[in-house]
Design an enzyme around this catalytic site. Structure first.
Site, PDB file in Angstrom:
ATOM      1  N   SER A 119       0.827  -1.205   0.000  1.00 60.17           N
ATOM      2  CA  SER A 119       0.000   0.000   0.000  1.00 60.17           C
ATOM      3  C   SER A 119       0.860   1.253   0.000  1.00 60.17           C
ATOM      4  CB  SER A 119      -0.886   0.009   1.255  1.00 60.17           C
ATOM      5  OG  SER A 119      -1.533   1.248   1.424  1.00 60.17           O
ATOM      6  N   TYR A 143      -1.922   0.300  10.224  1.00 55.58           N
ATOM      7  CA  TYR A 143      -2.162  -0.377   8.951  1.00 55.58           C
ATOM      8  C   TYR A 143      -0.947  -0.251   8.044  1.00 55.58           C
ATOM      9  CZ  TYR A 143      -3.647  -0.974   4.141  1.00 55.58           C
ATOM     10  OH  TYR A 143      -3.707  -1.365   2.831  1.00 55.58           O
ATOM     11  N   LYS A 147       1.934  -3.191   6.559  1.00 57.84           N
ATOM     12  CA  LYS A 147       2.301  -3.401   5.165  1.00 57.84           C
ATOM     13  C   LYS A 147       3.818  -3.297   4.977  1.00 57.84           C
ATOM     14  CE  LYS A 147      -1.656  -4.273   3.249  1.00 57.84           C
ATOM     15  NZ  LYS A 147      -1.908  -5.594   2.646  1.00 57.84           N
TER      16      LYS A 147
END
Length: 326
Positions: A119, A143, A147
């Site tokens: 991402s 988050y 990643k």
């Protein structure tokens, strides 16, 4: 021989599954169906499994072996930024444990090709307008951190047992490859505007005083069908021995402002999209656009769809689904 797609019943995953099927691949989908739908995977074999579960490694290794899997495309992960801030430990459990189980199972089964769904969140809030793969990753939420850690884990596996991998850093994904594969979640700008219009409300713009041409934030929007094709290009790239890079931005290299997107929704829908202006949200950089040179030079991939096609396809899918405006 098969390709295994974790999270293949989800929004992006289902597009990749369909493209793989269209080119004649045998596909196995592993999905816990927490956000995905079984009817999106066509005739692919569906294994209902949470890849972060304690027994997942053993199940995955058995599936990889029995189905003679030659490559894995890994989407399965939690991906809501706000939720990750509220539940950081759970996000690490889900995203890192899940990936670790998949990688360990691949090592045990002798499967050495992986595409990882990363991402642009790994970059955080870079102080540059155009983000290259060499821009220093500084994620600002759990988050994005998961990643980035996932990319580290994959790099370690490359060194440990010869895993061939490519990590694709997505920017703003939208649109639909067909009317039955629209984005079902109300988490991103375009479906959020559709949802407000359906409720008879105006769209909201958070801040119109940014240092951009129209004062609203600028982002790089990529059609989900283009993104899906990037996965197939990356999978084919892993068959080559001379691999110049393993991390790729997937974007268009062109920005569109929030106002541009809302205006395009007005054109596609024929509705009044006059927005309400609210205060800025904390953490929104004025401009975040991908440099897409590496993926074009190395993989030969380039986005084929612009903003009008993205919005029009998203609108058609919204109207074809359970939600309908007008």
């Amino acid at each position: 021989m098969s390709i295994l797609v974790t999270g293949g019943a989800g929004y992006i995953g289902a597009h990749v599954v369909r493209l793989l099927q269209e080119r004649g691949e045998d596909v196995v989908v592993v999905d816990d169906l927490s956000t995905g739908r079984a009817d999106r995977v066509g005739d692919a074999t569906l294994v209902e499994l949470d890849v972060a579960d304690g027994e997942a490694q053993q199940v995955l290794e058995r599936v990889l072996t029995e189905r003679a899997v030659t490559g894995v495309i890994h989407f399965a992960a939690r991906k809501q930024v706000g939720e990750s801030v509220e539940r950081p430990a759970w996000y690490y459990q889900q995203n890192i444990n899940g990936l670790a189980n998949v990688v360990a199972a691949m090592g045990g089964a002798g499967v050495d090709r992986m595409i990882f769904s990363s991402s642009a969140a790994v970059y955080g809030m870079p102080d540059v307008d155009i983000v290259t793969e060499d821009t220093r990753p500084e994620p600002i939420n759990p988050y994005g951190e998961t990643k980035l850690v996932g990319e580290w884990l994959i790099a370690d596996a490359e060194r440990a047992f010869g895993l061939r991998a490519a990590s694709l850093r997505y920017f703003n994904v939208a649109g639909a490859g067909s009317a039955d594969l629209g984005d079902p979640a109300i988490l991103n700008l375009i479906p959020m505007v559709f949802d407000r219009l359906e409720r008879g409300q105006r769209p909201t713009i958070f801040g119109d005083d940014y240092p951009t041409p129209d004062g609203t934030c600028v982002r790089d929007y990529i059609h989900v069908q283009d993104l899906a094709q990037a996965h197939l290009s990356a999978l084919d790239y892993l068959e080559t021995d001379d691999r110049a890079a393993s991390v790729f931005n997937v974007g268009t290299g062109t920005g569109a402002s929030v106002k541009d997107v809302i205006d395009e929704i007005g054109r596609a829908s024929g509705l009044d999209v006059t927005p309400d202006i609210a205060e800025r949200r904390a953490g929104d950089p004025p401009r975040l656009v991908a440099a897409a040179d590496r993926i074009e030079q190395v993989l030969g991939w380039r986005a084929q769809h612009g903003l009008p096609e993205i919005v029009r396809s998203a609108w058609e899918a919204w109207q074809a689904g359970p939600r309908r405006i007008g």
